[in-house]
Design an enzyme around this catalytic site. Sequence first.
Site, PDB file in Angstrom:
ATOM      1  N   HIS A 167       0.843  -1.212   0.000  1.00 49.27           N
ATOM      2  CA  HIS A 167       0.000   0.000   0.000  1.00 49.27           C
ATOM      3  C   HIS A 167       0.880   1.264   0.000  1.00 49.27           C
ATOM      4  CE1 HIS A 167      -3.029   2.825   1.434  1.00 49.27           C
ATOM      5  NE2 HIS A 167      -3.911   1.897   1.747  1.00 49.27           N
ATOM      6  N   GLU A 270      -1.173   1.232  -5.220  1.00 51.44           N
ATOM      7  CA  GLU A 270      -0.955   0.003  -4.459  1.00 51.44           C
ATOM      8  C   GLU A 270      -0.912  -1.218  -5.378  1.00 51.44           C
ATOM      9  OE1 GLU A 270      -4.020  -0.071  -1.399  1.00 51.44           O
ATOM     10  OE2 GLU A 270      -4.178   2.098  -1.538  1.00 51.44           O
TER      11      GLU A 270
HETATM   12  C1  BG6 Z   1      -7.065   2.164   0.472  1.00 44.57           C
HETATM   13  C2  BG6 Z   1      -8.544   1.910   0.388  1.00 44.57           C
HETATM   14  O1  BG6 Z   1      -6.387   1.053  -0.014  1.00 44.57           O
HETATM   15  O2  BG6 Z   1      -6.683   2.365   1.835  1.00 44.57           O
HETATM   16  C3  BG6 Z   1      -9.290   3.086   1.015  1.00 44.57           C
HETATM   17  O3  BG6 Z   1      -8.915   1.716  -0.963  1.00 44.57           O
HETATM   18  C4  BG6 Z   1      -8.816   3.311   2.430  1.00 44.57           C
HETATM   19  O4  BG6 Z   1     -10.689   2.829   0.990  1.00 44.57           O
HETATM   20  C5  BG6 Z   1      -7.312   3.482   2.432  1.00 44.57           C
HETATM   21  O5  BG6 Z   1      -9.443   4.464   2.964  1.00 44.57           O
HETATM   22  C6  BG6 Z   1      -6.710   3.679   3.828  1.00 44.57           C
HETATM   23  O6  BG6 Z   1      -7.076   2.641   4.657  1.00 44.57           O
HETATM   24  P1  BG6 Z   1      -6.677   2.645   6.183  1.00 44.57           P
HETATM   25  O7  BG6 Z   1      -7.245   1.411   6.787  1.00 44.57           O
HETATM   26  O8  BG6 Z   1      -5.169   2.634   6.243  1.00 44.57           O
HETATM   27  O9  BG6 Z   1      -7.237   3.906   6.770  1.00 44.57           O
END
Ligand code: BG6
Length: 296
Positions: A167, A270
Amino acid sequence: MPTLEALNNHYATDSITFQTGKGGLSKCSISHPSATAELYLNGGHLTHFQPRGHRPVLWMSSESNFEAGKPIRGGIPICWPWFGQADQEDRPQHGFARNRTWTVTQSEETSDHVTLELSLESNDETKLIWPHSFELTLRFKIGKQLSIELETKNTSKDSFKVGTAIHTYFNVANASEIELSGLDQVNYIDQLENNVCKQQQGKITINKEIDRVYVDSGHQVSIVDRAMNRVLKVTKSGSQSTVVWNPWISKATRMADFPDDGYKTMVCVETANAFSDVREIAPGDNHLIMQTICVE
Ligand code: BG6
């Protein structure tokens, strides 16, 4: 959890040292002639990567938690064994791998890069969240380029399905001025519109919240950042889905660990196994997902 002294005895090299990082968490600091980097054992989380002569490649939140068991905001979270699913109460959003302390298993350095290997294995605690036996290996190759490889081995008696996202939060001069190329004509699931499927036309530009999963996309994505005078090229393997995310103004203000104006200087691209791209792994088999980032 080995002490810093033990980690340094086993794994320090000329360029690698283990230190106490923010929140008292253990981190690995890398200062090599080709690049500097920083890796927290909490989450197996890279929080910094900067090839020499370039600006930092990764965006980090100034409001991030640095607390054992909580995800770090920014850098490269490892989402596993599922992507998303915040709607299912018994399942932590983006899985549990980003919340757990990884074990260092190898380090090495050459004149052009450093490699680090971490592992995470199932135990009684992980089985309460996800009832399977597994071995995860996370390999970083840090030099002029950055490669991350995540290998999932199924050590259970039954098959299981895994979703993953490497990510990556990229640091950009101004999110509203960048262009993402490489996904023209690719179908995507719009997570902001009840997962309706649409098709990308041309380059992606960002001027509002964006949360998309591009499907059947094994493509290279380039982040063209003219204000920073650079292009970040993301290539990958073992992944047919690519997530593009920027929370924009109101979601940024709703996230406690994200600065209100942070959306202006980041974009997540990602490397994923999400939605129809989740992978079924038979007992004894492996799945490898890999992402390489190159700065030009
Ligand atoms: C992304 C998702 O991968 O991660 C989003 O598609 C999400 O919907 C974002 O808001 C962040 O996620 P998190 O759990 O780290 O707040």
